[in-house]
Design an enzyme around this catalytic site. Structure first.
Site, PDB file in Angstrom:
ATOM      1  N   ASP A  65      -3.473   0.090   2.594  1.00  0.00           N
ATOM      2  CA  ASP A  65      -3.528   1.084   3.658  1.00  0.00           C
ATOM      3  C   ASP A  65      -2.251   1.909   3.635  1.00  0.00           C
ATOM      4  O   ASP A  65      -1.295   1.561   2.953  1.00  0.00           O
ATOM      5  CB  ASP A  65      -3.811   0.470   5.032  1.00  0.00           C
ATOM      6  CG  ASP A  65      -2.779  -0.558   5.473  1.00  0.00           C
ATOM      7  OD1 ASP A  65      -1.962  -0.987   4.642  1.00  0.00           O
ATOM      8  OD2 ASP A  65      -2.790  -0.927   6.652  1.00  0.00           O
ATOM      9  N   TYR A  67       1.345   3.834   4.407  1.00  0.00           N
ATOM     10  CA  TYR A  67       2.600   3.456   5.053  1.00  0.00           C
ATOM     11  C   TYR A  67       2.526   3.824   6.525  1.00  0.00           C
ATOM     12  O   TYR A  67       1.925   4.831   6.904  1.00  0.00           O
ATOM     13  CB  TYR A  67       3.769   4.196   4.406  1.00  0.00           C
ATOM     14  CG  TYR A  67       3.998   3.856   2.949  1.00  0.00           C
ATOM     15  CD1 TYR A  67       4.298   2.560   2.551  1.00  0.00           C
ATOM     16  CD2 TYR A  67       3.944   4.846   1.964  1.00  0.00           C
ATOM     17  CE1 TYR A  67       4.523   2.242   1.223  1.00  0.00           C
ATOM     18  CE2 TYR A  67       4.174   4.544   0.629  1.00  0.00           C
ATOM     19  CZ  TYR A  67       4.464   3.237   0.258  1.00  0.00           C
ATOM     20  OH  TYR A  67       4.697   2.937  -1.056  1.00  0.00           O
ATOM     21  N   PHE A  78       0.945   4.444  -2.393  1.00  0.00           N
ATOM     22  CA  PHE A  78       2.283   4.115  -2.895  1.00  0.00           C
ATOM     23  C   PHE A  78       3.265   5.281  -2.843  1.00  0.00           C
ATOM     24  O   PHE A  78       4.446   5.121  -3.112  1.00  0.00           O
ATOM     25  CB  PHE A  78       2.230   3.548  -4.329  1.00  0.00           C
ATOM     26  CG  PHE A  78       1.539   2.223  -4.432  1.00  0.00           C
ATOM     27  CD1 PHE A  78       2.193   1.060  -4.063  1.00  0.00           C
ATOM     28  CD2 PHE A  78       0.230   2.135  -4.875  1.00  0.00           C
ATOM     29  CE1 PHE A  78       1.556  -0.180  -4.137  1.00  0.00           C
ATOM     30  CE2 PHE A  78      -0.419   0.904  -4.955  1.00  0.00           C
ATOM     31  CZ  PHE A  78       0.250  -0.256  -4.584  1.00  0.00           C
ATOM     32  N   HIS A 188       0.986  -7.838  -6.975  1.00  0.00           N
ATOM     33  CA  HIS A 188       1.361  -6.618  -6.261  1.00  0.00           C
ATOM     34  C   HIS A 188       2.838  -6.316  -6.506  1.00  0.00           C
ATOM     35  O   HIS A 188       3.653  -7.238  -6.642  1.00  0.00           O
ATOM     36  CB  HIS A 188       1.100  -6.817  -4.763  1.00  0.00           C
ATOM     37  CG  HIS A 188       1.101  -5.554  -3.982  1.00  0.00           C
ATOM     38  ND1 HIS A 188       2.268  -4.969  -3.526  1.00  0.00           N
ATOM     39  CD2 HIS A 188       0.085  -4.748  -3.570  1.00  0.00           C
ATOM     40  CE1 HIS A 188       1.970  -3.867  -2.867  1.00  0.00           C
ATOM     41  NE2 HIS A 188       0.653  -3.695  -2.884  1.00  0.00           N
TER      42      HIS A 188
END
Length: 223
Positions: A65, A67, A78, A188
């Site tokens: 989701d 920031y 990202f 991740h």
């Protein structure tokens, strides 16, 4: 819901906006905005689709989701706008790039729009979030919409590289026909997990090798 999508995406996803789940999502967002700040701004919610046309997608990098702090989210997974501090996960992506791609220089910004413009779909599974509340818009309908986007890419396109980092993203592999596409999985890039399988995965060079094998132009990862 009045939304302008790139024509190729509109052809495959336009029908979604008339479905009950999307109408419920719209109502949720209207109510949410009455009481809270929501990120990203409304005009940037679908930025990933509009910067990377359906027919141009060669790579998908899936986030969870947006920031959730002030000024960070701008519609690309990202990525953050110029002038905003580079988040830890993206710093780790840059670190991996610096060891994986010869000549890569760690940039002083976190804007990945240049990737999106080269065919890298920077897609979050959830496209909005309440300010300062991670995961607050999960389970409200966005995942059905973005799952449809992934499924349509799988069925209608060939030779896309899907980068699935972390357990959440890896679960999306079920939507992808691995006979038609190339799926790379790793931990991740978050500081909590980057040392457990993200660093050293060489996904960026592997992506370019696969694209070149398919006759596509490699991604210039330098931003």
């Amino acid at each position: 819901m009045s939304v302008q999508l790139e024509p190729g995406w509109n052809e495959v996803l336009g029908v979604e906006f008339g479905k009950p789940y999307m109408q419920q999502l719209k109502q949720f967002l209207v109510a949410e905005k009455r009481e809270h700040t929501v990120y990203p701004p409304g005009n940037l919610i679908f930025k990933a689709f509009n910067h990377t046309p359906f027919g141009d997608v060669n790579v998908v990098i899936l986030g969870q989701d947006p920031y959730h702090n002030v000024g960070q989210a701008h519609g690309l997974s990202f990525s953050v706008p110029p002038g905003v501090a580079i988040p830890p996960s993206l710093r780790n992506m840059y670190q991996e790039l610096s060891t994986d791609i010869p000549g890569f220089r760690v940039p002083g910004h976190g804007d990945l729009t240049a990737w999106a413009d080269q065919g890298v779909l920077l897609l979050n599974a959830t496209l909005t979030v309440r300010a300062h509340t991670a995961g607050s818009h999960q389970g409200k309908g966005w995942e059905e919409f973005t799952d449809r986007a992934i499924a349509e890419l799988s069925v209608r396109r060939e030779g896309i590289v899907f980068l699935l980092w972390g357990r959440y993203a890896k679960n999306k592999a079920a939507l992808i026909d691995c006979r038609r596409h190339h799926v790379l999985t790793a931990a991740h890039p978050s500081p909590f997990s980057a040392y457990h399988g993200f660093f050293g995965c060489k996904h960026f060079s592997k992506t370019n090798s696969f694209l070149e094998q398919r006759g596509h132009k490699p991604i210039d990862w330098q931003v």
